[in-house]
Design an enzyme around this catalytic site. Structure first.
Site, PDB file in Angstrom:
ATOM      1  CG  ASP A 180      -8.299  87.671  41.868  1.00 31.17           C
ATOM      2  OD1 ASP A 180      -9.029  88.495  41.295  1.00 31.17           O
ATOM      3  OD2 ASP A 180      -7.117  87.428  41.520  1.00 31.17           O
ATOM      4  CB  ILE A 181      -5.797  83.244  39.939  1.00 35.00           C
ATOM      5  CG1 ILE A 181      -4.958  81.999  39.798  1.00 35.00           C
ATOM      6  CG2 ILE A 181      -5.252  84.373  39.068  1.00 35.00           C
ATOM      7  CD1 ILE A 181      -5.071  81.338  38.427  1.00 35.00           C
TER       8      ILE A 181
ATOM      9  CB  VAL B  16     -11.568  89.064  33.020  1.00 38.27           C
ATOM     10  CG1 VAL B  16     -12.475  87.945  32.523  1.00 38.27           C
ATOM     11  CG2 VAL B  16     -10.185  88.526  33.374  1.00 38.27           C
TER      12      VAL B  16
ATOM     13  CG  HIS C 183     -14.839  90.618  37.312  1.00 36.56           C
ATOM     14  ND1 HIS C 183     -14.703  90.786  35.949  1.00 36.56           N
ATOM     15  CD2 HIS C 183     -13.754  91.196  37.877  1.00 36.56           C
ATOM     16  CE1 HIS C 183     -13.574  91.425  35.703  1.00 36.56           C
ATOM     17  NE2 HIS C 183     -12.983  91.710  36.864  1.00 36.56           N
TER      18      HIS C 183
ATOM     19  CG  HIS D 175     -12.159  92.789  42.016  1.00 38.44           C
ATOM     20  ND1 HIS D 175     -11.019  92.047  41.816  1.00 38.44           N
ATOM     21  CD2 HIS D 175     -12.471  93.328  40.807  1.00 38.44           C
ATOM     22  CE1 HIS D 175     -10.642  92.139  40.550  1.00 38.44           C
ATOM     23  NE2 HIS D 175     -11.503  92.908  39.912  1.00 38.44           N
TER      24      HIS D 175
HETATM   25  P1  AMP Z   1     -10.164  92.906  36.461  1.00 42.04           P
HETATM   26  O1  AMP Z   1      -8.864  93.636  36.397  1.00 42.04           O
HETATM   27  O2  AMP Z   1     -11.199  93.653  37.268  1.00 42.04           O
HETATM   28  O3  AMP Z   1     -10.668  92.480  35.106  1.00 42.04           O
HETATM   29  O4  AMP Z   1      -9.880  91.617  37.317  1.00 42.04           O
HETATM   30  C1  AMP Z   1      -9.648  90.359  36.794  1.00 42.04           C
HETATM   31  C2  AMP Z   1      -9.244  89.511  37.949  1.00 42.04           C
HETATM   32  O5  AMP Z   1      -9.352  88.165  37.567  1.00 42.04           O
HETATM   33  C3  AMP Z   1      -7.806  89.728  38.430  1.00 42.04           C
HETATM   34  O6  AMP Z   1      -7.825  90.103  39.802  1.00 42.04           O
HETATM   35  C4  AMP Z   1      -7.148  88.363  38.210  1.00 42.04           C
HETATM   36  O7  AMP Z   1      -6.226  88.036  39.223  1.00 42.04           O
HETATM   37  C5  AMP Z   1      -8.340  87.437  38.207  1.00 42.04           C
HETATM   38  N1  AMP Z   1      -8.184  86.199  37.456  1.00 42.04           N
HETATM   39  C6  AMP Z   1      -7.711  86.047  36.199  1.00 42.04           C
HETATM   40  N2  AMP Z   1      -7.758  84.761  35.826  1.00 42.04           N
HETATM   41  C7  AMP Z   1      -8.279  84.078  36.869  1.00 42.04           C
HETATM   42  C8  AMP Z   1      -8.579  82.713  37.107  1.00 42.04           C
HETATM   43  N3  AMP Z   1      -8.361  81.764  36.182  1.00 42.04           N
HETATM   44  N4  AMP Z   1      -9.105  82.353  38.303  1.00 42.04           N
HETATM   45  C9  AMP Z   1      -9.336  83.296  39.242  1.00 42.04           C
HETATM   46  N5  AMP Z   1      -9.082  84.613  39.082  1.00 42.04           N
HETATM   47  C10 AMP Z   1      -8.559  85.002  37.910  1.00 42.04           C
END
Ligand code: AMP
Length: 111
Positions: free
Chosen positions: A33-34, A100, A104, A106
């Site tokens: 995760d970024i 997103v 996914h 976590h």
């Molecule tokens: P969610 O709130 O469950 O949709 O989580 C989306 C996650 O994606 C968040 O924890 C972000 O930090 C992570 N995220 C967004 N863009 C990227 C990226 N390019 N690479 C890795 N993680 C990302």
């Protein structure tokens, strides 16, 4: 809601945006995760297109679901987490904290 092919994880799957990959097989991609919320914070995404966990559970066939969870099981070993504590969670919907819209998981651990 339809699956948006331009979501950021779809772009990562197509190789249009880089990621810090930790595991990949036929069914899943896992990457860091970024914006990590724990010492170790990775995301696990299916390669097929599902908007969220509810879409996945409702619409992925049982064979694909089984393969997905087997891959998750492999990632637990790959990251040496089997004997350690961790959290696994999925956000569903904007009001569930999802940002997103490609399903996914976590996976977080401070161990
Ligand atoms: P969610 O709130 O469950 O949709 O989580 C989306 C996650 O994606 C968040 O924890 C972000 O930090 C992570 N995220 C967004 N863009 C990227 C990226 N390019 N690479 C890795 N993680 C990302």
């Amino acid at each position: 809601m339809n699956y948006d092919k331009e979501n950021i994880f779809a772009k990562i799957l197509r190789g249009e945006i880089p990621c810090e990959k930790v595991y990949e097989d036929e069914y899943v991609l896992s990457f860091r995760d970024i914006n990590p919320q724990a010492k170790m914070h990775v995301l696990i995404i299916p390669k097929d297109q599902y908007i969220d966990i509810a879409d996945f559970l409702q619409n992925a066939d049982s064979q694909y679901q089984s393969c997905f969870w087997q891959s998750v099981n492999k990632i637990i070993d790959h990251l040496n987490l089997r004997s350690k504590g961790f959290q696994m969670k999925a956000h569903k919907g904007k009001d569930g904290g999802q940002e997103v819209f490609h399903f996914h998981l976590h996976l977080l651990s401070n161990n």
